[in-house]
Design an enzyme around this catalytic site. Structure first.
Site, PDB file in Angstrom:
ATOM      1  CB  CYS A 272      -0.986  -0.007   1.168  1.00 10.35           C
ATOM      2  SG  CYS A 272      -0.257   0.195   2.806  1.00 10.35           S
ATOM      3  CG  HIS A 332      -4.801   1.012   3.529  1.00  9.99           C
ATOM      4  ND1 HIS A 332      -4.025   0.328   2.618  1.00  9.99           N
ATOM      5  CD2 HIS A 332      -5.784   1.607   2.804  1.00  9.99           C
ATOM      6  CE1 HIS A 332      -4.536   0.490   1.409  1.00  9.99           C
ATOM      7  NE2 HIS A 332      -5.592   1.268   1.494  1.00  9.99           N
ATOM      8  CG  ASP A 355      -6.627   3.141  -1.248  1.00 12.90           C
ATOM      9  OD1 ASP A 355      -5.506   2.787  -1.676  1.00 12.90           O
ATOM     10  OD2 ASP A 355      -7.166   2.637  -0.250  1.00 12.90           O
TER      11      ASP A 355
END
Length: 695
Positions: A272, A332, A355
């Protein structure tokens, strides 16, 4: 710069002065790169004056096959139109072009036409080209950000910090975004050109590139390789032998370069923070203010019920064998980009969540956002894009269930405040952490928070009920901050707040996990019977030895400890969980002496092995925007326990200013060891007869 026969002898793009005025000189000093909504000038060198009644026309071409053609008006027209004015009529003509603040970003080719009185083209000069970027300094641009210090950080800064670890033990790693390194801008446009929309209908795609919402969503989908020609392939567990382990990257530039040089084949591998960092590089390069965000205790709510459900057996082992199940990540990362949302009701401008980590499909693609942070805070989950998923990441309940041998489920713990903690980004004012949690949600337990939950459809629990449900027995886990390679203690404390003795069974389980909760193996288990006197506490110690965890610990150096207390006659079993990151030492990085652009400089890196075993296959990786491209130094032989290894590397800085040199060390038993130092690169002076001259 180009030459022609006939009237127009030469066309000068004036890149030096234009790029300086448009804040693009760091990208390139030779090629013309401008920002929309801001005028720029070019010069025509002519062999003679324009013939009587002849005039100039300008035509712009966009796309590899000139899919979009724009005629530039001669006088000031509508705000969304290109126009130009000219000065001089002899052998030199200055043309000033004015682009609209909603101009398409991309690579333009400019044709200068000499037109006869009857409308025929007498001469054409069409060899000049330029790149157009978003302009966050322009009041009418959708990405306008009226704060110079933020613009310097979120657009111009090539170095940054990304936060990792756990919510209560936050660590940071340096990152080289390198958005102004050689040819990175070209690769960013190459990323756009390879999107599914561009390959399907390039003309329509180009026209949509005036919109940062469209561009941001496209980049989010293209940074991951799921389902398209994207940049990075994700992988969350070893082996990484056919690529680069995610923790070894220290910057975005090698990733983008490798993707482009390999013929837009995905680079292996990312997780991530790597996805977020690459997206940050591309978006900053294109002119959209962007910053990386780390959400600690981040929920991945697959079924959209705003709760993360964990099924365990009576040995505290996970029973959830579903391919796609709820999970909670220790952290995250995503990015926020600054833009107005003209496609949404008022109140949704500003920071938008984007994202790029491939988690869920959105409109058929693995992307997420842009989603207004303001909408998440207010619980407005009907706005575009992907608001329910982002809301759950920072607000979901966490519920643990014990599945008994007869198949019955018992809820053992429900936590309404464990998700979405210490949401972090790098401060504008230095390398320290800025907490932005209150941008995403109201304070825990506040009336406003409960109103938002109700609006979003999450079950609301009154604070008084929380206290009543705690019961007379309380369970907690305490630990110091252990160092990887050492033995350490975990203390489980049982408090009895009641008026009589309590008899219970205590189970403790320590296991190695990845940062996104993939299980890597059991380190130690302990089950005992305990008696806790009234109004007293019992402490049970679990000692974890290096040999217990080294055989299964992941590259994230993370141990998860679960404690379950089952006391007959109580309301039910209670459980608590602690994530314990094992810290690693930092590298010592030194660059002595004065740094001068294009003059040799030497970096020294040293490191002491903290483990009780030798380290083999050691590799140092050094890189820094404006200093040097990613370079590896292999360590000869093994590094003994407590042994010191030192390496040095000579390089010549390529650009002036405050620069960061980033170093990573990896070996067979110890990985993801980082170091960073600041290098101030000065201009080069040389003495001339007339005095001092600056290069």
């Amino acid at each position: 710069m180009a030459s022609y026969k006939g009237l127009i002898v030469d066309v000068n793009g004036r890149s030096h002065e234009n790029n300086l005025a448009h804040r693009t000189r760091e990208i390139d000093r030779e090629r013309l790169i401008v920002r929309r909504g801001q005028p720029f000038s070019i010069t025509l060198q002519c062999s003679d004056s324009l013939p009587p009644k002849h005039h100039l026309e300008l035509v712009l071409h966009l796309g590899k096959r000139d899919e979009v053609v724009i005629k530039v008006q001669k006088e000031h027209g509508a705000r969304d139109k290109w126009w130009f004015n000219q000065q001089g009529a002899q052998d030199e003509i200055l043309l000033t072009l004015h682009s609209p603040a909603n101009a398409v970003i991309g690579h333009y080719r400019l044709a200068v036409l000499v037109m006869s009185p009857d409308g025929h083209i007498v001469e054409r000069a069409d060899k000049i080209s330029f790149h157009m970027l978003f302009n966050p300094w322009c009041r009418d641009d959708m990405v306008y950000l009226p704060d110079e210090s933020k613009l310097q950080e979120y657009v111009m800064n090539e170095d940054g910090v990304i936060y990792m670890g756990t919510w209560d033990y936050i660590r940071s790693i340096p990152w080289n975004y390198g958005q102004f390194e050689d040819y990175v801008m070209d690769i960013c446009f190459e990323v756009l050109d390879n999107s599914p929309a561009a390959l399907k209908n390039s003309e329509m795609d180009i026209e949509h590139r005036s919109d940062p919402v469209y561009v941001g969503r496209t980049i989010t989908a293209m940074v991951n390789s799921n389902g398209d020609r994207g940049v990075l392939t994700g992988r969350w567990e070893e082996p990484y032998t056919d690529g680069v382990a995610p923790y070894r990257w220290t910057g975005s530039v090698p990733i983008l370069q490798q993707w482009s040089k390999a013929g837009v084949r995905p680079v292996k591998y990312g997780q991530c923070w790597v996805f977020a960092a690459v997206a940050c590089t591309v978006l900053r390069c294109l002119g959209i203010p962007t910053r990386p965000i780390t959400n600690f205790a981040s929920a991945h709510d697959v079924d959209g019920n705003l709760s993360v459900d964990f099924l365990l057996n009576e040995r505290l082992e996970s029973l959830d064998s579903r391919q796609r199940s709820d999970s909670s990540w220790n952290f995250h990362c995503w990015v926020e980009s600054w833009m107005s949302r003209e496609d949404l009701p008022e109140g949704n401008d500003g920071w938008q969540v984007l994202d790029p980590t491939p988690q869920e499909l959105s409109d058929g693609e693995f992307c997420c956002g842009p989603c207004p942070v303001a909408a998440i805070k207010e619980g407005n989950l009907g706005v575009k894009y992907d608001a329910p998923f982002v809301f759950a990441e920072v607000n979901a309940d966490t519920i643990y269930w014990i599945v008994q041998k007869d198949g019955q489920r018992r809820k053992i713990t429900e936590d309404h405040a464990s998700v979405g903690k210490n949401i972090s980004t790098k401060s504008v004012y230095g390398n320290h952490r800025e907490d932005v949690t209150l941008h995403y949600k109201y304070p825990e337990g506040s009336q406003k928070e409960r109103e938002v939950y109700k609006k979003a459809g999450r079950r609301v629990t009154e604070p008084s009920n929380e206290i009543a449900e705690q019961g007379r027995l309380q369970l907690s886990i305490k630990h110091a901050q252990p160092v990887f390679g050492t033995d350490f203690d975990v203390i489980v404390e049982v408090k009895n707040e009641g008026g009589r003795d309590a008899h219970a069974q205590l189970t403790m389980l320590a296991m190695a996990v990845t940062y996104n909760s993939l299980r890597r193996g059991e380190c130690q288990r302990k089950t005992i019977s305990v008696t806790v006197p009234a109004h007293k506490a019992h402490k049970e110690v679990m000692r974890l030895h290096y040999d217990d965890y080294v055989r299964c610990v992941s590259e994230h150096h993370l141990i998860r400890v679960k404690a379950l207390l089952d006391a007959p006659g109580e309301n039910g079993p209670i459980m608590t969980v602690a994530n314990i990151p094992l810290s690693t030492p930092e590298l010592l990085v030194q660059v002595p002496g004065k740094a001068v652009v294009w003059e040799p400089l030497t970096a020294y890196v040293s490191f002491t092995n903290p483990l009780p075993v030798p380290l083999k296959g050691g590799v140092f990786t050094l890189e820094g925007a404006g200093l040097l491209s990613a370079t590896q130094i292999h360590v000869n032989g093994a590094v003994a326990p407590s042994g010191k290894v030192s390496v040095k590397l000579s390089f010549s800085p390529m650009r002036t200013g405050v620069r960061k040199l980033l170093v990573d060390f990896d070996s067979d038993r110890l990985k993801d060891v980082k170091g960073v130092t600041t290098v101030v690169v000065h201009k080069k002076y040389r003495s001339l007869i007339t005095g001092l001259h600056t290069d």
